[in-house]
Design a protein around this motif. Structure first.
Motif, PDB file in Angstrom:
ATOM      1  N   SER A 451       0.936  -1.235  -0.019  1.00 31.12           N
ATOM      2  CA  SER A 451      -0.100   0.224  -0.033  1.00 31.12           C
ATOM      3  C   SER A 451       0.835   1.359  -0.096  1.00 31.12           C
ATOM      4  N   SER A 455      -5.614   4.091   2.626  1.00 29.55           N
ATOM      5  CA  SER A 455      -6.035   2.730   2.630  1.00 29.55           C
ATOM      6  C   SER A 455      -7.339   2.620   3.028  1.00 29.55           C
ATOM      7  N   ASN A 484      -4.851  -3.067  -4.692  1.00 29.51           N
ATOM      8  CA  ASN A 484      -5.740  -1.942  -4.377  1.00 29.51           C
ATOM      9  C   ASN A 484      -7.179  -2.403  -4.110  1.00 29.51           C
ATOM     10  N   TYR A 503     -12.561  -1.947  -4.675  1.00 32.38           N
ATOM     11  CA  TYR A 503     -11.481  -1.229  -5.451  1.00 32.38           C
ATOM     12  C   TYR A 503     -11.115   0.023  -5.224  1.00 32.38           C
ATOM     13  N   ASN A 505      -8.699   3.032  -6.560  1.00 31.74           N
ATOM     14  CA  ASN A 505      -7.900   3.339  -7.409  1.00 31.74           C
ATOM     15  C   ASN A 505      -7.538   5.076  -7.485  1.00 31.74           C
TER      16      ASN A 505
END
Length: 548
Positions: A451, A455, A484, A503, A505
């Motif tokens: 990551s 998060s 992700n 997800y 992005n």
């Protein structure tokens, strides 16, 4: 991210009210752009918009009009327009001006759109209005019916004789209209929409609009009948100039729609149970869609109480089947706290959750979205799950087919066999994203290592406001799986529970939420500090969530 369950009596009352007042308000956003600064100017877009505004004003629409709008002015008017809309309203959008298709998305151009240097695609995207984003903003209001007419199928203003052009040669690309929407383009994919037939044509409006205007006045002409006549009239007139132009439309409308009825000037009934006069079969279909969008036992019970005697109607038959799959209805109010505690204790852990696409019938856009989501989970990098088959999605699908050694052509994208192919694989297949799965002992370290930005992992508290003035509160517990990709468990204060694939992005969130008998597609945006997010789902609910 959530699904809302209603108490039986409360929902029945709300549904009854919604059936009485649905679609009582009509709002229109009309834009016409002629005076482009850095790209070729137009001549009839303003006149078309003005004529459409005048026509709609006589048919009960409250019109927001913008002529020669800059990007900032356009966004401001869109905001004004969407802020008026409430669940059950009718929304109408008309845009006349330049448009361009880039990477599978259609963009509407404000008058101050700059002339870019060769190949600056992302710059043009940022300076334009994405059509799908505009439609999503309208859908998130809960508007029951949306009709969008886009007269932007002209020559690409960014085409160049040398070097790289931006976008297709002409016209706009095909779209997948969201549920409840009817989208019309003034010409088919790849066709040019004519302003004038020739230099001697003195018509005040474009070929498309001059044929549309008289049809809007015809009483009792249902929208699909109107579209059939419009396509024929535009085609025949364009052919007099040896030109091919046939308007295209994308129909996901629930029920029927009329711009004008023979009884438009007759005073409305004053009784408290006055409701729009729709044919019985169409009213059943429309109300079934409302019940199904909420997806609870109480919703189906309220629907069947009203229409259950019409056993020959397919919507009723389907409602009976879907209702039988949900089991007993939600407990009464007095038992609510006990039911919530029982639901909380029975929520499976993230390890126990098995994810699979819903068996319910999916629209083409939903199939594409789920395909994109699973391609991303396999490391194939399809980009955002927006339901649009763009260059990135096609490349990801090709990489998947090569890696899996499957005979899948690009024409299969958007089909159930393609979705079934990508969901049949449960491990990363694309070489660009294969990473070893973290072991139980080092999962946290692996998650922290992969990551590099904000998060979603942790517990989030949310409030969801939906159609029919419904509101719920609850929690979403997210677990970082890889890159992700996250999994989540969801519960609300009305006893619902579900799970989700999520997800992230950048700060854009896309998710597919699975509940008994219902699949919800969610899109949202994470705040800059990573402590909150907002978004909306395909069930019309708007969500605000905070972390911790």
């Amino acid at each position: 991210m959530r699904v809302v369950t209603l108490f039986a009596a409360f929902f029945a009352a709300l549904l009854s009210q919604s059936l009485q007042v649905a679609a009582t308000e009509r709002y229109a956003l009309v834009i016409g752009n002629d005076a482009y600064v850095d790209v070729p100017a137009l001549e009839l877009a303003r006149a078309d918009a003005t004529a459409i505004s005048a026509k709609l004003s006589t048919q009960g629409f409250e019109v927001t009009q913008l002529l020669d709008g800059s990007r900032r002015e356009t966004n401001r008017q869109i905001s004004t327009f969407t802020s008026q809309l409430e669940p059950g309203d009718t929304a109408f959008v008309f845009f006349a001006g330049h448009g361009v298709e880039i990477d599978g998305e259609n963009y509407l151009l404000p008058v101050d759109v700059p002339a870019p240097a060769s190949g600056e695609r992302d710059f043009i995207k940022a300076e334009s209005i994405a059509l799908s984003a505009l439609l999503d903003r309208i859908r998130s209001t809960g508007a029951r019916t949306t009709i969008a007419i886009i007269d932007a199928c002209r020559d690409n203003p960014f085409a160049t004789a040398t070097g790289r052009s931006i976008g297709g040669t002409r016209g706009l690309g095909r779209i997948s209209a969201p549920e409840g929407m009817f989208v019309i383009f003034s010409a088919g994919a790849g066709q040019l929409a004519l302003d004038r037939l020739d230099d001697d044509d003195t018509g005040a409006n474009s070929v498309f609009t001059r044929n549309l205007l008289p049809l809007l006045d015809q009483p009792d002409l249902e929208l699909r009948q109107l579209m059939s006549q419009l396509r024929s009239r535009v085609r025949d007139l364009a052919q007099t100039a040896n030109h091919d132009q046939i308007p295209a439309y994308y129909d996901e409308l629930l029920g029927q729609f009329y711009f004008h009825t023979a009884s438009v000037d007759v005073p409305a009934p004053t009784t408290s149970d006055a409701r729009p006069a729709l044919p019985q079969s169409e009213q059943i279909r429309s109300d079934f869609a409302l019940a199904r969008s909420i997806g609870t036992a109480e919703a189906y019970d309220a629907f069947l109480e009203r229409y259950g005697t019409d056993q020959d109607d397919f919507s009723v038959q389907l409602a009976i089947k879907l209702r039988s799959q949900l089991g007993d209805p939600t407990p009464s109010t007095s038992d609510e706290e006990a039911a919530i505690e029982t639901a909380r204790s029975s929520i499976p852990t993230a390890k126990a959750v098995t994810y699979a696409p819903s068996n319910a019938a999916l629209s083409t856009r939903e199939i594409i979205q789920e395909t994109q989501e699973h391609l991303n989970a396999l490391g194939c990098n399809a980009g955002g799950a927006d339901g649009v088959i763009g260059r990135r999605t096609r490349a990801a699908f090709a990489r998947f087919a090569d890696a899996a050694d499957l005979d899948l052509g690009p024409d299969m994208l958007g089909t159930m066999p393609a979705l079934e192919a990508v969901t049949a694989i449960d491990a990363a297949k694309c070489p660009v994203a294969i990473t070893p799965a973290p072991s139980a002992t080092n999962a946290a370290a692996s998650s922290a290592k992969t990551s590099t930005g904000p998060s979603l992992a942790g517990t989030w508290s949310f409030t969801a406001k939906c159609a029919l003035f419904i509101e719920s509160r609850g929690t979403v517990r997210m677990r970082h799986v890889r890159d992700n990709f996250y999994t989540a468990t969801i519960q609300d204060n009305l006893g619902n529970k579900g799970n989700s694939e999520v997800y992230l992005n950048g700060r854009d969130i896309s998710a597919t939420e699975y509940f008994p008998g219902l699949v919800v597609h969610f899109r949202g945006r994470l705040s800059a500090d990573g402590r909150s997010y907002t978004g909306s789902g395909s069930n019309t609910c708007k969500t605000y969530a905070t972390k911790g």
